[in-house]
Scaffold this active site. Structure first.
Site, PDB file in Angstrom:
ATOM      1  N   GLY A 120       0.784  -1.234   0.000  1.00 33.42           N
ATOM      2  CA  GLY A 120       0.000   0.000   0.000  1.00 33.42           C
ATOM      3  C   GLY A 120       0.814   1.281   0.000  1.00 33.42           C
ATOM      4  O   GLY A 120       0.257   2.373   0.156  1.00 33.42           O
ATOM      5  N   THR A 155       2.028   2.751  -8.614  1.00 37.39           N
ATOM      6  CA  THR A 155       1.650   4.065  -9.159  1.00 37.39           C
ATOM      7  C   THR A 155       2.891   4.849  -9.564  1.00 37.39           C
ATOM      8  O   THR A 155       2.973   5.384 -10.676  1.00 37.39           O
ATOM      9  CB  THR A 155       0.846   4.866  -8.111  1.00 37.39           C
ATOM     10  OG1 THR A 155      -0.366   4.171  -7.814  1.00 37.39           O
ATOM     11  CG2 THR A 155       0.509   6.254  -8.638  1.00 37.39           C
ATOM     12  N   ASP A 201       8.680  -2.531  -9.980  1.00 38.87           N
ATOM     13  CA  ASP A 201       8.020  -2.158  -8.722  1.00 38.87           C
ATOM     14  C   ASP A 201       8.276  -3.177  -7.618  1.00 38.87           C
ATOM     15  O   ASP A 201       7.529  -3.259  -6.651  1.00 38.87           O
ATOM     16  CB  ASP A 201       6.515  -1.928  -8.927  1.00 38.87           C
ATOM     17  CG  ASP A 201       5.721  -3.206  -9.126  1.00 38.87           C
ATOM     18  OD1 ASP A 201       6.328  -4.260  -9.428  1.00 38.87           O
ATOM     19  OD2 ASP A 201       4.484  -3.158  -8.999  1.00 38.87           O
TER      20      ASP A 201
END
Length: 210
Positions: free
Chosen positions: A13, A18, A85
């Site tokens: 999270g 993103t 990521d």
């Protein structure tokens, strides 16, 4: 651009994916994203961690290895930057948190064999957010199997990540992501882009967002 292989990491999270998308778009880079949805054990792990921790971690390691190996060993004439990521070492860090001691020792034997073949990133971007912020982001993205993750689990992961980064003196852009909004606030993304224009010694280099 000094860095050809960049990895974005952080707790569950923290906003890794993103930021990875935004950086890849800015640099016209190849992108490597964790394919968590393909892990058939993940939802079962959150329901019954003791039973499914070993297969969930073994599956993740195999998938990460294949994905990174294929991507990093396939040259692209038009894209000379790769952004991921996740750090491959994530396998070991999550296993350390999730597995009992005997299973972890067995897992580490597999990891040690595979890890030798992996390419390390030129620089790591680590997003550090408080547990409250992580939980807000987890609720917002609304993956059903993540909704009951306890604070204590996120805290344990956070401690494991930061301890590893400091102990291994990894070249890291360490970002306080307490108020991060990379999509909605261009100034936040600019902090990261400006940071990537500099050269660094090994170790952590701390940045805050406006």
């Amino acid at each position: 651009m000094k860095y050809h292989f960049i990895t974005v990491e952080g707790n569950i999270g923290a906003g890794k994916t993103t930021l990875t998308h935004l950086l890849a778009k800015h640099f016209n880079a190849r992108i490597v994203l964790e394919e968590f949805a393909d892990n058939p054990f993940l939802a079962k792990f959150y329901e019954n961690p003791q039973q499914y921790a070993f297969p969930v971690e073994l599956f993740f390691m195999a998938e990460r290895y294949k994905q990174l190996k294929d991507m990093l060993h396939t040259k692209d004439l038009f894209q000379n930057i790769t952004i991921s990521d996740y750090l491959f070492t994530k396998c070991l860090l999550f296993a350390k948190v999730n597995l009992p001691e005997e299973e972890f020792r067995l897992y580490q034997k597999f990891y040690d064999i595979i890890h030798q073949q992996m390419t390390l990133p030129d620089i790591l971007i680590y997003l550090h957010a408080p547990i409250k912020k992580l939980q807000e982001n987890i609720k917002k993205r609304n993956r059903s199997y993540e909704q009951s993750i306890p604070d204590a689990y996120l805290f344990h992961l956070q401690e494991t990540y930061t301890s590893y980064i400091k102990q291994h003196n990894i070249k890291t852009i360490f970002i306080d992501a307490s108020n991060a909004d990379f999509l909605g606030n261009p100034k936040h993304l600019r902090v990261v882009l400006d940071a990537l224009e500099k050269d660094y010694d090994s170790g952590q280099h701390y940045f805050t967002l406006p």
